[in-house]
Motif scaffolding. Structure first.
Motif, PDB file in Angstrom:
ATOM      1  N   UNK A 178       0.822  -1.215   0.000  1.00 57.93           N
ATOM      2  CA  UNK A 178       0.000   0.000   0.000  1.00 57.93           C
ATOM      3  C   UNK A 178       0.852   1.260   0.000  1.00 57.93           C
ATOM      4  N   UNK A 179       2.161   1.109   0.139  1.00 63.57           N
ATOM      5  CA  UNK A 179       3.020   2.269   0.392  1.00 63.57           C
ATOM      6  C   UNK A 179       3.576   2.882  -0.895  1.00 63.57           C
ATOM      7  N   UNK A 180       2.982   2.583  -2.036  1.00 69.70           N
ATOM      8  CA  UNK A 180       3.442   3.186  -3.293  1.00 69.70           C
ATOM      9  C   UNK A 180       3.164   4.681  -3.313  1.00 69.70           C
ATOM     10  N   UNK A 181       2.050   5.086  -2.735  1.00 68.50           N
ATOM     11  CA  UNK A 181       1.699   6.502  -2.640  1.00 68.50           C
ATOM     12  C   UNK A 181       1.056   6.756  -1.286  1.00 68.50           C
ATOM     13  N   UNK A 182       1.034   8.009  -0.899  1.00 68.04           N
ATOM     14  CA  UNK A 182       0.384   8.370   0.359  1.00 68.04           C
ATOM     15  C   UNK A 182      -1.118   8.070   0.301  1.00 68.04           C
TER      16      UNK A 182
END
Length: 383
Positions: A178-182
């Protein structure tokens, strides 16, 4: 196969603003929606392609003891926090490898969601007890519901409104996707918070960013690893300089103002070979607090093992699972390289703020759950 909840970006509420400053130059490749979806699809395809192994193939794996250790850690987490009749939400449930663990905890209801179609189908057949050599029980004791979609993109509280609130949410070895984008990180935590009851718990495992970065600082280049794993960062995280005709590569310090979208490629023998993302735990903790999720504990896997192996019941569980051998004739155990790979992970527990209200606990059998799932019972969610 059910298909529904097609969601356009304009229909969803944008995530709240953050105190973290953007870094357009460093994060540009991750801020494009299509690029993010391509990464998510690449991960989904990787796990969909992985087929269920026979028992013989599983035992022959070069990381069999690491897999057993990870199963032990997940089992301990479930035994510590799951209670009879609990309603469980399993984010990135994969092929349903934890179904037996939940059954032993005597939960009342289970909802699993995963982005990989192949994994969801394997989970469905495992739940039904069909053609699954690992299945020890023909029927599970709890009704279930399965969804196929990206739980880090869709607003799950709208889809699971009739199923909520849940008593426990689990996300095992997947939160870092989930940490690809804020925006994706916030959507993941917003989903957990919206669906948990006050006092409900969120348990999970993910890579330990502190360990990875520490090892990387000690490495000569942009790669770390041993005989069972390697992690490789891209050249965007290095800079070169010339000094007396010698060339050196120095790892740039990751900017705390831009803690999202820090990609690396992770290879773990017989398990993982795809892009992953650094999750600085202090940022994860701070972001979770914005969604009323308070930290109960975080432990590196080495610390977790040392602490819970002091308790007889978990020593016996470890013996049964065989990560350290069975304590009798089987003296096999983790190799040094597997133990080092285990050091790359941590376990966490968060609790949703608020007092538990017995009337709010809707553990037990939900009307949407079934004891046998057909292909048409799987809800496919369009992102």
């Amino acid at each position: 196969m059910k298909r529904g909840y097609s969601q356009s970006p304009s229909s969803s509420t944008p995530p709240p603003s953050t105190r973290f400053k953007s870094n357009p130059e460093g994060d540009s490749q991750f801020l494009d929606d299509d690029t993010t979806k391509n990464f998510a699809r690449k991960v989904a395809d990787h796990y969909s392609r992985r087929t269920n192994q026979t028992l013989e193939e599983r035992e022959a794996s070069p990381i069999i003891h690491l897999k057993k250790l990870n199963n032990w850690i997940k089992s301990v987490l479930i035994q510590l926090y799951a209670r009879p009749d609990d309603a469980v939400l399993d984010l990135a449930c994969g092929k349903g490898g934890d179904l037996i663990k939940w059954d032993k905890a005597r939960i009342g209801y289970y909802v699993g969601i995963d982005i990989a179609e192949g994994s969801i189908e394997d989970c469905r057949t495992r739940y039904n007890g069909d053609a699954d050599h690992h299945q020890r029980r023909k029927k599970f004791s709890f009704p279930s519901r399965l969804l196929c979609g990206d739980c880090f993109e869709v607003e799950l509280d709208k889809i699971l409104e009739e199923d909520a609130p849940f008593d426990i949410c689990s996300c095992q070895f997947a939160m870092h996707y989930s940490w690809t984008t804020e925006a994706r990180a916030r959507r993941a935590l917003a989903n957990v918070s919206a669906l948990l009851r006050p006092g409900g718990v969120f348990i999970g495992t993910m890579p330990d960013a502190n360990v990875i970065i520490k090892k990387l600082r000690q490495a000569e280049g942009l790669e770390i690893g041993n005989s069972v794993y390697w992690i490789r960062f891209g050249e965007e995280h290095s800079r070169k300089y010339s000094d007396d005709d010698s060339r050196c590569i120095l790892l740039q310090k990751f900017k705390s103002s831009s803690p999202f979208g820090i990609e690396y490629v992770f290879h773990l023998e017989d398990a993982v070979d795809c892009p992953e993302w650094i999750v600085p735990f202090n940022v994860f903790k701070s972001l979770a607090e914005e969604y009323d999720l308070e930290l109960v504990f975080v432990k590196n896997s080495h610390e977790f093992v040392h602490e819970y192996m002091k308790k007889p019941e978990y020593v016996e569980l470890m013996r049964r699972l065989g990560a350290l051998g069975d304590g009798n004739q089987d003296q096999s155990t983790l190799s040094a390289d597997e133990w080092e790979a285990a050091y790359l992970y941590l376990s966490f527990v968060l609790r949703k703020r608020g007092e538990s209200d017995g009337a709010q606990r809707r553990g037990g059998r939900r009307k949407n759950g079934k004891m046998n799932l057909s292909k048409d019972d799987v809800l496919y969610i369009d992102n």
